[in-house]
Write an enzyme that holds these catalytic residues in place. Structure first.
Site, PDB file in Angstrom:
ATOM      1  N   ASP A  46       0.984  -1.068   0.218  1.00  0.00           N
ATOM      2  CA  ASP A  46      -0.096   0.436  -0.040  1.00  0.00           C
ATOM      3  C   ASP A  46       0.853   1.051   0.259  1.00  0.00           C
ATOM      4  OD1 ASP A  46      -3.105   1.276   0.716  1.00  0.00           O
ATOM      5  OD2 ASP A  46      -1.341   2.033   1.579  1.00  0.00           O
ATOM      6  N   TYR A  51       3.284   9.725  -0.297  1.00  0.00           N
ATOM      7  CA  TYR A  51       4.303   9.156   0.042  1.00  0.00           C
ATOM      8  C   TYR A  51       5.336   9.896  -0.497  1.00  0.00           C
ATOM      9  CZ  TYR A  51       1.027   6.475   2.826  1.00  0.00           C
ATOM     10  OH  TYR A  51      -0.033   5.880   3.611  1.00  0.00           O
ATOM     11  N   LYS A  76      -2.912   5.786  -4.137  1.00  0.00           N
ATOM     12  CA  LYS A  76      -4.221   6.791  -3.285  1.00  0.00           C
ATOM     13  C   LYS A  76      -3.913   8.389  -4.235  1.00  0.00           C
ATOM     14  CE  LYS A  76      -3.440   4.663   1.196  1.00  0.00           C
ATOM     15  NZ  LYS A  76      -2.295   4.556   1.011  1.00  0.00           N
ATOM     16  N   HIS A 109      -7.842   9.775  -1.124  1.00  0.00           N
ATOM     17  CA  HIS A 109      -6.825   9.852   0.036  1.00  0.00           C
ATOM     18  C   HIS A 109      -7.964  10.820   1.723  1.00  0.00           C
ATOM     19  CE1 HIS A 109      -2.561   9.214   1.394  1.00  0.00           C
ATOM     20  NE2 HIS A 109      -2.874   9.056   2.978  1.00  0.00           N
ATOM     21  N   LEU A 191      -1.792  -0.443  14.808  1.00  0.00           N
ATOM     22  CA  LEU A 191      -0.562  -0.547  16.286  1.00  0.00           C
ATOM     23  C   LEU A 191      -0.807   0.856  16.318  1.00  0.00           C
ATOM     24  CD1 LEU A 191       2.463  -2.127  15.206  1.00  0.00           C
ATOM     25  CD2 LEU A 191       0.198  -3.438  15.541  1.00  0.00           C
ATOM     26  N   ILE A 229      -2.500  -2.955   6.911  1.00  0.00           N
ATOM     27  CA  ILE A 229      -1.098  -2.989   6.680  1.00  0.00           C
ATOM     28  C   ILE A 229       0.165  -2.465   7.408  1.00  0.00           C
ATOM     29  CG2 ILE A 229      -1.973  -2.607   4.119  1.00  0.00           C
ATOM     30  CD1 ILE A 229      -2.416   0.634   4.834  1.00  0.00           C
ATOM     31  N   LYS A 231       3.211  -1.140   9.085  1.00  0.00           N
ATOM     32  CA  LYS A 231       5.179  -0.299   8.777  1.00  0.00           C
ATOM     33  C   LYS A 231       5.477  -0.589   8.858  1.00  0.00           C
ATOM     34  CE  LYS A 231       7.285   3.659   8.364  1.00  0.00           C
ATOM     35  NZ  LYS A 231       7.466   5.104   9.183  1.00  0.00           N
ATOM     36  N   ASN A 241       5.880  -9.345  11.570  1.00  0.00           N
ATOM     37  CA  ASN A 241       4.346  -9.179  11.672  1.00  0.00           C
ATOM     38  C   ASN A 241       3.866 -10.150  10.924  1.00  0.00           C
ATOM     39  OD1 ASN A 241       4.589  -6.471  13.193  1.00  0.00           O
ATOM     40  ND2 ASN A 241       4.876  -5.376  11.262  1.00  0.00           N
TER      41      ASN A 241
END
Length: 275
Positions: A46, A51, A76, A109, A191, A229, A231, A241
């Protein structure tokens, strides 16, 4: 090799429930992290135009040796590219950077309601899907009123709403609304940017299961039916993970995590984000 379970979207497409997020990585970091994720078994990555690492993700896809149809790619459309005249340039630029002729999921987004362009942008997204530039279309950070508006105006329901969601931030009204509409929830910051890892309930369940706190939280997301997702740029953590797929939580543990929501929003409020 273990593989992530697939979640069926309302358009018939299937999305791997566990993917790699690459927020706040530069191109080189995203390149290395994506390759490490593919090696660990991930088949979902993703990214986003804002980004500024789509080139790195694209390089990893090209070098992975995996067939294109084995990889689920999300990107996005950024806020400043909203609108009838700008959105096409946005997806064209993203595809060029990724080195792809289509993505699997394309998202708006943020709604940026003050700009008043998310409905016409959604109309463009529908066209992009029809043209094969993306297999599925969805939104990110949309609140119930934004979802209702695009559905009322176009009759087309998003496949996905990617939102901030973690144990101490569970926006039940939005979750229930998406469920009612048949929109799959995808969790960003799953998280809580690591803040939820130290919660006493998470630590208790981690000790009881022999899993890491991160694995417990990821398993909770998956058990709730969310796509998630997490990171990381660290190959060992990326693998760890993914190994959350092998963790089992019982109903009491799932309900305990359900019960620690405390309104701890980390990111911006979607109602007020500006272009």
């Amino acid at each position: 090799m273990t593989s992530a379970p697939l979640k069926k979207l309302n358009d018939g497409t299937q999305i791997p429930q566990l993917g790699l997020g690459v927020f706040q990585m530069d191109d080189d970091e995203a390149h290395r992290a994506t390759l490490a994720a593919f090696e660990a078994g991930y088949r979902h990555v993703d990214t986003a135009a804002i980004y500024r690492n789509e080139v790195g993700v694209g390089r990893a896809i090209a070098e992975s040796g995996l067939a294109r149809d084995e990889i689920f790619v999300t990107t996005k459309l950024w806020n400043k590219a909203q609108g009838r005249d700008n959105a096409r340039e946005g997806i064209t630029r993203s595809l060029e950077k990724l080195g792809l002729d289509h993505v699997d999921l394309y998202l708006i987004h943020w709604p940026c309601p003050a700009a008043g362009t998310y409905v016409e942008t959604w109309e463009q997204m529908i066209d992009f899907r029809s043209e094969g530039l993306t297999r599925s279309i969805g939104v990110s950070n949309f609140l119930p009123e934004h979802l209702d508006t695009i559905l009322d105006e176009t009759g087309i329901t998003p496949s996905v709403n990617q939102i901030e969601l973690h144990p101490t931030f569970q926006p039940d009204d939005l979750l229930n609304h998406c469920s009612d509409l048949g929109v799959v929830i995808e969790s960003w910051s799953p998280l809580g940017q690591a803040s939820d890892l130290e919660h006493p309930e998470i630590l208790r369940i981690a000790e009881a299961t022999g899993a890491t706190p991160a694995q417990v939280i990821i398993r909770w997301h998956l058990g709730r039916g969310f796509v998630t997702i997490p990171k990381s740029t660290n190959p060992e953590r990326i693998r760890a993970n993914f190994e959350a797929l092998n963790v089992t939580l019982n109903s009491e543990q799932m309900e305990a995590i359900d019960g620690i929501s405390a309104g701890n929003r980390i990111g911006p409020d979607p109602a007020t984000v500006e272009p």
